[in-house]
Write a protein that holds these residues in place. Sequence first.
Motif, PDB file in Angstrom:
ATOM      1  N   ILE B 207       0.530  -1.199   0.081  1.00  0.00           N
ATOM      2  CA  ILE B 207       0.494  -0.655  -0.087  1.00  0.00           C
ATOM      3  C   ILE B 207       0.875   1.168  -0.626  1.00  0.00           C
ATOM      4  N   GLU B 208       2.136   1.183   1.026  1.00  0.00           N
ATOM      5  CA  GLU B 208       3.012   2.553   0.980  1.00  0.00           C
ATOM      6  C   GLU B 208       3.173   2.309  -0.452  1.00  0.00           C
ATOM      7  N   LYS B 209       4.029   1.368  -1.037  1.00  0.00           N
ATOM      8  CA  LYS B 209       4.234   1.141  -1.999  1.00  0.00           C
ATOM      9  C   LYS B 209       3.870   1.870  -3.612  1.00  0.00           C
ATOM     10  N   GLN B 210       2.069   1.658  -3.629  1.00  0.00           N
ATOM     11  CA  GLN B 210       1.604   1.895  -4.040  1.00  0.00           C
ATOM     12  C   GLN B 210       0.748   3.488  -3.923  1.00  0.00           C
ATOM     13  N   GLY B 211       0.872   3.997  -2.739  1.00  0.00           N
ATOM     14  CA  GLY B 211       0.627   5.476  -1.627  1.00  0.00           C
ATOM     15  C   GLY B 211       1.469   6.519  -2.528  1.00  0.00           C
ATOM     16  N   LYS B 212       2.337   6.415  -2.867  1.00  0.00           N
ATOM     17  CA  LYS B 212       3.748   7.244  -3.534  1.00  0.00           C
ATOM     18  C   LYS B 212       3.019   7.812  -4.493  1.00  0.00           C
ATOM     19  N   GLY B 213       2.556   6.642  -5.915  1.00  0.00           N
ATOM     20  CA  GLY B 213       1.819   7.509  -7.010  1.00  0.00           C
ATOM     21  C   GLY B 213       0.796   8.693  -6.666  1.00  0.00           C
ATOM     22  N   THR B 214      -0.190   8.108  -5.672  1.00  0.00           N
ATOM     23  CA  THR B 214      -0.974   9.007  -5.549  1.00  0.00           C
ATOM     24  C   THR B 214      -1.204   9.558  -3.740  1.00  0.00           C
ATOM     25  N   ALA B 215      -1.294  10.989  -3.842  1.00  0.00           N
ATOM     26  CA  ALA B 215       0.052  10.910  -3.097  1.00  0.00           C
ATOM     27  C   ALA B 215      -1.609  11.295  -1.741  1.00  0.00           C
ATOM     28  N   ASP B 216      -2.695  11.577  -2.350  1.00  0.00           N
ATOM     29  CA  ASP B 216      -3.558  11.558  -0.982  1.00  0.00           C
ATOM     30  C   ASP B 216      -4.129  10.519  -0.684  1.00  0.00           C
ATOM     31  N   GLU B 217      -3.738   9.914  -1.790  1.00  0.00           N
ATOM     32  CA  GLU B 217      -4.724   8.176  -0.858  1.00  0.00           C
ATOM     33  C   GLU B 217      -4.152   7.907   0.280  1.00  0.00           C
ATOM     34  N   THR B 218      -2.866   8.253   0.643  1.00  0.00           N
ATOM     35  CA  THR B 218      -1.651   7.544   1.359  1.00  0.00           C
ATOM     36  C   THR B 218      -2.810   7.243   3.155  1.00  0.00           C
ATOM     37  N   GLY B 219      -2.604   8.719   2.859  1.00  0.00           N
ATOM     38  CA  GLY B 219      -3.133   8.822   4.631  1.00  0.00           C
ATOM     39  C   GLY B 219      -4.887   8.080   4.463  1.00  0.00           C
ATOM     40  N   LYS B 220      -5.268   7.485   3.752  1.00  0.00           N
ATOM     41  CA  LYS B 220      -6.603   6.888   4.038  1.00  0.00           C
ATOM     42  C   LYS B 220      -6.228   5.498   4.013  1.00  0.00           C
ATOM     43  N   SER B 221      -5.613   4.567   3.080  1.00  0.00           N
ATOM     44  CA  SER B 221      -5.284   3.521   3.004  1.00  0.00           C
ATOM     45  C   SER B 221      -4.659   3.402   4.300  1.00  0.00           C
ATOM     46  N   GLY B 222      -3.412   4.062   4.384  1.00  0.00           N
ATOM     47  CA  GLY B 222      -2.264   3.409   5.242  1.00  0.00           C
ATOM     48  C   GLY B 222      -2.652   3.621   6.669  1.00  0.00           C
ATOM     49  N   LYS B 223      -3.790   3.558   7.007  1.00  0.00           N
ATOM     50  CA  LYS B 223      -4.388   3.071   8.540  1.00  0.00           C
ATOM     51  C   LYS B 223      -5.079   2.058   8.176  1.00  0.00           C
ATOM     52  N   GLN B 224      -5.647   1.719   6.859  1.00  0.00           N
ATOM     53  CA  GLN B 224      -5.596   0.185   7.298  1.00  0.00           C
ATOM     54  C   GLN B 224      -5.409  -1.063   6.554  1.00  0.00           C
ATOM     55  N   SER B 225      -4.142  -0.608   6.434  1.00  0.00           N
ATOM     56  CA  SER B 225      -2.982  -1.410   6.481  1.00  0.00           C
ATOM     57  C   SER B 225      -2.483  -2.003   7.149  1.00  0.00           C
TER      58      SER B 225
END
Lengths: 947, 420
Positions: B207-225
């Motif tokens: 998720i973090e790897k993918q999050g790098k591409g779409t910055a806005d998603e990191t906060g949201k999905s990072g929590k649930q990973s």
Amino acid sequence: MTDSKYFTTTKKGEIFELKAELNSDKKEKKKEAVKKVIASMTVGKDVSALFPDVVNCMQTDNLELKKLVYLYLMNYAKSQPDMAIMAVNTFVKDCEDPNPLIRALAVRTMGCIRVDKITEYLCEPLRKCLKDEDPYVRKTAAVCVAKLHDINAQLVEDQGFLDTLKDLISDSNPMVVANAVAALSEIAESHPSSNLLDLNPQSINKLLTALNECTEWGQIFILDCLANYMPKDDREAQSICERVTPRLSHANSAVVLSAVKVLMKFMEMLSKDLDYYGTLLKKLAPPLVTLLSAEPELQYVALRNINLIVQKRPEILKHEMKVFFVKYNDPIYVKLEKLDIMIRLASQANIAQVLAELKEYATEVDVDFVRKAVRAIGRCAIKVEQSAERCVSTLLDLIQTKVNYVVQEAIVVIKDIFRKYPNKYESVIATLCENLDSLDEPEARAAMIWIVGEYAERIDNADELLESFLEGFHDESTQVQLQLLTAIVKLFLKKPTETQELVQQVLSLATQDSDNPDLRDRGYIYWRLLSTDPVAAKEVVLAEKPLISEETDLIEPTLLDELICYIGTLASVYHKPPSAFVEGGRGVVHKSLPPRTASSESTESPETAPAGAPSGDQPDVIPAQGDLLGDLLNLDLGPPVSGPPLAASSIQMGAVDLLGGGLDSLMGDEPEGIGDTNFGVPPAAAAAPARLGAPISSGLSDLFDLTSGVGTLSGSYVAPKAVWLPAMKAKGLEISGTFTRQVGSISMDLQLTNKALQVMTDFAIQFNRNSFGLAPAAPLQVHAPLSPNQTVEISLPLNTVGSVMKMEPLNNLQVAVKNNIDVFYFSTLYPLHVLFVEDGKMDRQMFLATWKDIPNENEAQFQIRDCPLNTEAASGKLQSSNIFTIAKRNVEGQDMLYQSLKLTNGIWVLAELRIQPGNPSFMLSLKCRAPEVSQHVYQAYETILKN
Amino acid sequence: MLSSLYASFSLRRNAVDAFRVNVIHARQQVRSPVTNIARTSFFHVKRSNIWLAAVTKQNVNAAMVFEFLYKMCDVMAAYFGKISEENIKNNFVLIYELLDEILDFGYPQNSETGALKTFITQQGIKSQTKEEQSQITSQVTGQIGWRREGIKYRRNELFLDVLESVNLLMSPQGQVLSAHVSGRVVMKSYLSGMPECKFGMNDKIVIEKQGKGTADETGKSGKQSIAIDDCTFHQCVRLSKFDSERSISFIPPDGEFELMRYRTTKDIILPFRVIPLVREVGRTKLEVKVVIKSNFKPSLLAQKIEVRIPTPLNTSGVQVICMKGKAKYKASENAIVWKIKRMAGMKESQISAEIELLPTNDKKKWARPPISMNFEVPFAPSGLKVRYLKVFEPKLNYSDHDVIKWVRYIGRSGIYETRC
């Protein structure tokens, strides 16, 4: 349909009935009959009488029936070799069957029949099957080569099967590759010198490719094989590691452990500064932890291996302490191993948690486990200074439980804590003294007595306490007796006025009423000391003791390195090298870790790397520092003897002997009591039993030497016996020895001393392969059991026809000695001159020619300093050790001696020795085709000339 | 007790006897699964009252031997169910056949039941056509030894079970001494052809790897990973691909198999908290009070809850009062067993017991074994979520959308203990 009915027939005419059924016309009936036969065979009945009838059923299209018959054949062919021949035709035919399953079955079964006549017929079909179009047949044939090699190695070599097998490593099918690798590895193990598994970067690449594709078992074979490869540099090592790391995620624990083995081994070659090194360390921890969620048996294997890994590279698991916490329902073998690892990982950071756990464990049920937990608390105190206080208070809590074995164990460890932190925790002594009565184990009693003696001045009733022990003096074990003697002497020296009577009493008990020479020796020496010079006695007895080291029972570094190469295997489970439990020569190739290539981290020290030793690409055995240290210490302490120890004499010189023995044990500060932690102070010749009329100890021969003259003409120079294996490393067995050469035969003169409390029997000795093929020519014969404190001298004849492996250093000899207690290992260096043969005198012409012929770069020059001999004396001395002077010249006032010698393996060494009258330094030039021996020849010269 | 056929097969009988005398009939508890008798090493595992032993005189790969013994149990179980004396006697010919196939000269060969069943059956060996024969051999030795070609289903369907066991060791004061989840993803696949599958979950690293591409998603999905400490895979998963891209791709075996195992130690949801209170009243009485609290969404239901409270050996009588469920003192097990059928999240329940003790002069204190707990909850205590399982079968005409997929989460108690 069930098969259980086959097990139930137990009637009398059974065999007869079966015979009839086997010869029945109906297929079904035949099959049923064979099944019955197999069932009988399985439960151990002898059905070999049916051999011809069963074999008759072999020719059938029914695969199931065929399989059953084959099964029978495998079991009975050996006992009926002549009849087995009957089956050959069918086998050969089946090997050509259109069905690949049948072809494979036939070749598989044939390989399992260990009858010479059958194996002869096996060759042709096997050759075909190795090149079969079907991979299933090829993979079966590959294993068959290993089977055949086991039966008849020569045949396999003659038939060229090995080359075909090597070709299979490049096969397109991964399973064929894996089986070929497995077979080759097995064959290579029995032929360590052969270059069978000629691994090179290309073949390694093939293996790594196959690794991704083959079955889990195949991956294990390939990884185990990779672990034997020696990468040429750190870059190659890294690239292999990179391709092996994915295996760490495999579900099969054996795959994971074999991958760990490869990584641990190749990591040796990587520089610690490398980023990749750190990454690899991090990657290793999680899979190791995951192994702990496997089934208990595998957990056990994993834990035994983790124990090694933690000792080799503690950094990998240092943060993973919690996973080693013991679960209530773990099997006991898992619990004990976890506990061991917990102590190894204990550090200041996690000590609070560890202690809380250990305290919990100390209340469990299993006695062994509880004892180990209590002991572990003591070890934590010694290891982590900051925690000592809490450990001590925990131990006191445990003593309050009054559980007998807990109390005893606690007292034993508290004694060690006192030794580590003197004058810190003596306030607890009062509590300890309360429990005096409940101690019934010798170790605990001895520990308690030691404490009372050591702190006699602070214990008001020390004399009463010790006196109470004295009542049953003769019923105590030696350990307790010795401790009691010392403790009372200490008490006397501290409080001389009121304890005179007590000391008299114990001295007379020890010297007059005891049969134990150790005890008497010690008694006499105290007596004499006290009566001649009480001040000196005080200095000796109450001397400051060396601190004990914090890490105990670590595996000796050389052995540890070897065991790391055996991760995942039985050796790593037993923590013993394979030679200790594998019979015969197979699988006992000594393995070693690869050398680190980065020069900045070289572990070699100049002393251990002999001049002219091959560098870099050779496997480098890291010297056993522990051993070397021990040996050196022993040499220093031992008296310089030059008389021939074989000159057995039974003259007794009681007093002197006692002095020698007693002093040593005094200086060793009661090694019996604290042996396990008191590293580095060897119990030297303390137990020379003059009473038994055994050959004199080294201490005596020293004195003797003054009268018996220097050297003998009958043989080469013999070095004094040195302690090779200190008693504390070998559960009480002390071995000292030397090498001699007399009239053409080499022998190893051993002195075995039993310092344990139990009788030792069943001695045996074995050498590891070594540079000159030294091997025992006869078994080690110790005729009578060796009772405690007894010493025997044995001369073990050696020959030089054993298997050869180049050792580092060249004259290193690794020895295993077994007795009824255990197997022990030590290594020693033998002086090269025992290998100088009697016909080492070269013809003059020959000498000249050879000297010229050997290239100049092979010439090595050495200086022998401080040798006061004149030319004749030197020449004579050398001659008696088989270094022959061929010619002598006088050039410009210098004597030039031209000398030759020959080693047992036929290597000639030519020497030029330059002696200038009046100058004690000799110049020695050596020329030899094998220049690595020069250094050792020089050392031999030095030893011979200076003694 | 029956020594296994396996041992008697390749070794002299006296070795078997030695093992029987020294290990099976030894008075002592088993002190090690590896025993060395007269320079011969015995490995053993036990399944009910059957001992399976492997014997060697060489320095063999010990881990491999045990793995093989387990595998052998799996294979036998797959053929004839429970490993019992009766079943072994009933199938001894089959066992010989299987052994002959999966072990050659001590080297384990292909041991995948899927492949084995194509040519070794309980009804004896089928006769095969030539095509079938070559198909068998290529499958047994092939790269994809776990799946055969030509499988067809009318309905392409797959089931994913995320099975977790949550392990806990807690101090009496409620401090977590150690906790981890060991989870398994079990897949049942009924798919046609040779489907290429890709499995995705809320793995923090991915998720973090993918999050790098779409910055806005990191906060949201990072929590649930979730952070996975370690995972291992079925041999069908391409490990090198996981190592380099951390993607899980594979061609599944047909039917049920364990796709992966994993372990997590961070941010575990502990479904229950056990609060013990043990008071010794004099020398002959103990008062025990245990409170359990459920700690998950109120809408979810935990099932099969069982709390086991150990009692001292000298217990003479027990009186129990519990608010919910049933509790019984079981003298043979030295424990009070408290069972509750169902319990919703964020609830609390309590049991209190008075234990009468016989006076003893045994000096040794009672060891106070921990209170253990069993339960089942309909979520994954590690927080693992399946994000996708994509199926591609280029040669056949069904697509990812046509596959019916089912996902289920079950969290069970592993060793879930609270010291008292």
